[in-house]
Design an enzyme around this catalytic site. Structure first.
Site: not given
Ligand code: BGC
Length: 515
Positions: A203, A256, A133
């Site tokens: 993320s 995130d 996004r």
């Molecule tokens: C990532 C995290 C992330 C989470 C939620 C995981 O696969 O390693 O960094 O916060 O997913 O999106």
């Protein structure tokens, strides 16, 4: 909601009542506490079932032996939950002391939460799991925000292609977004002549060395784009912006969970934990800097947000029971033996666990016997989506007609009996419930570690928490089993758009709330 509609169904007709009563009586016999709990969830009084009940099993009901066997595999008892939550605390402490642990416990450099008087417009970019996004967030100085955004699917080709193509795609989308703000169109030259500040919600696990610098530790959730692991993702993004002649400063790199925590705290100041329960899962929380012994602080801040990366919790497999299906899911990923907690919990993998259970039952002749076989579709990796599980669990019709749609129309199983559909629904419930209970155990561990059992808010974002039927109630029940009355002090709250707003806030405040 589910209970309400079910009770409505009971009132609607005696026939329904009898049918459902029989279903619960014979399928969910209370010999096993978890099975009984599953039945209780549907608010139908359990009847004492005699030991010969299996003999009374009708054609429409799945084999009780099959159900109990699976239930036993997927059940996580209250005692187990408490052990898991204690182990979570121990692993958190280890991760705060050393970088060599599975759970990375990454210092985010965010040391304060916003006050609400911030103003200005900021860009945020959010790469989560399935979507990407672009957002523009305007902070009004009174704790409020306005935003506009565009959302794009990240195709499998982009996820698994070259890193340069992936980051160029992001930069292209940002440029399109800026050239048309919904009211006006701007030329490429106009956009190229302006300067923007941007927060990048990325993320994935990064070794974050400053507020806008972080090296990708590993890809997960289906990503494997080349030349990215080990690189500073802010540099990769900034270079793509330069290639597209965009003048954008990436002032913050944000996970995130951190974004969710910061943005939820903007409106609910008692928020100390941000959790994602979506395609992936993770949590960030506020830790005392003195406890982060592996971190050499150069400032005076007392607290710092830690990104736990709890997806990798118990990768050593010492506390959580796994089934043979979990091992199959794990082996089928591009990163086996890592992020194994995430593979038990998050939306990317739950449907895949169910798919393996179904395939196994086909092999043993316990399901889809009438249709003669499984389907080609059921044999395709990830073909059974977690969204189907939501749909199946939401189906309370007598003949489970929506379950039929999923199995026959979407998964192309030639034909299904009511017993097949009931069994499929029960499997979804077992896998979905285990996910919710494990998430709760992890949260209980974090809250206890923080010493916040007397009260705090957990901001939670992600499709599982938001959309999966019963998910939050199942979490709540599990929290009670682990924490007793203290669970009443823990508020689990839906957080919205933490990734966008949180990143913009942190970008806005990069100089004042980070270290
Ligand atoms: C990532 C995290 C992330 C989470 C939620 C995981 O696969 O390693 O960094 O916060 O997913 O999106």
């Amino acid at each position: 909601m589910d209970t309400g509609s079910f009770v409505g169904g009971l009132v609607a007709g005696l026939a329904i009542c009898i049918a459902v009563g029989l279903f619960v009586r014979f399928v969910f016999a209370p010999r096993n506490s978890a099975v009984a709990a599953a039945a209780a969830e549907h608010a139908v009084p359990l009847l004492e079932v005699k030991s010969d009940s299996a003999l009374l099993q009708s054609q429409d009901e799945p084999s009780q032996a099959t159900l109990l066997r699976l239930q036993h595999m997927f059940e996580v008892t209250g005692d187990k939950l408490s052990q898991i939550s204690k182990h979570m605390m121990a692993e958190m402490k280890k991760g705060l002391a050393s970088d060599e642990c599975a759970m990375k416990m990454i210092p985010t450099h965010v040391v304060r939460r916003p006050k609400g008087d911030e103003v200005g417009s900021y860009l945020a970019l959010d790469l989560g799991g399935s979507n990407f996004r672009v957002c523009e967030i305007t902070l009004d100085g009174r704790g409020g925000t306005r935003s506009r955004q565009s959302k794009h699917v990240v195709t499998d080709d982009l996820k698994t292609g070259t890193g340069a193509a992936l980051f160029d795609f992001f930069a292209d989308q940002v440029k399109h977004f800026l050239m048309n703000d919904g009211q006006n169109e701007y030329s490429a030259e106009e956009i190229e002549s302006r300067n923007y500040k941007l927060g990048f919600t990325f993320s994935f696990a990064v070794n974050q060395v400053s507020i806008n610098k972080g090296y990708l530790l590993l890809w997960n959730k289906g990503f494997s784009a080349d030349n990215c692991v080990g690189e500073d993702v802010v540099r990769l993004l900034s270079e793509a912006f330069r290639r597209k002649k965009l003048n954008i400063d990436v002032t913050a790199l944000v996970n995130d969970t951190t974004g969710t925590l910061v943005s939820h705290a903007y409106g609910a100041p008692d928020t100390y934990i941000g959790v994602i329960l979506g395609t992936g899962t993770n949590a960030a929380y506020v830790e005392k800097v003195e406890n982060i012994t592996k971190f050499k602080s150069s400032g005076t801040a007392k607290d710092m947000i830690i990104n736990t990366e709890w997806g990798a919790f118990d990768d050593e497999m010492v506390v959580i029971p796994r089934t043979k299906y979990d091992h199959k899911v794990d082996r089928g990923t591009s990163h086996p033996k890592t992020y194994t907690f995430e593979k038990l919990i998050s939306g990317m993998y739950l449907g895949e666990v169910v798919r393996y259970v179904l395939l196994d039952l086909v092999k043993t002749g316990e399901i889809f016997v009438a249709g003669g076989s499984a389907s080609k579709t059921l044999k395709i990796q990830y073909a059974f989506e977690t969204a189907y599980m939501s749909r199946i669990e939401r189906d309370h019709s007598l003949d489970l007609s929506d379950v039929r749609t999923v199995l026959e129309d979407l998964m192309h199983i030639p034909s299904t009996t009511l017993a097949d559909r009931r069994l499929t629904r029960a499997i979804c419930e077992m896998v979905g419930k285990r996910s919710a209970r494990l998430s709760a155990a992890a949260i209980a561990g974090v809250v206890t570690k923080m010493n916040k059992l007397d009260g705090c808010t957990v901001g939670i974002d992600g499709s599982l928490f938001e959309l999966y039927p019963h998910f939050s109630n199942r979490m709540r029940d599990a929290l009670h089993e682990i924490l007793g009355f203290s669970a009443d002090n823990i508020v689990l709250e839906q957080a919205r758009d933490g990734s966008g707003q949180g990143a913009a806030l942190i970008a806005a405040l990069a100089t004042s709330i980070t270290e």
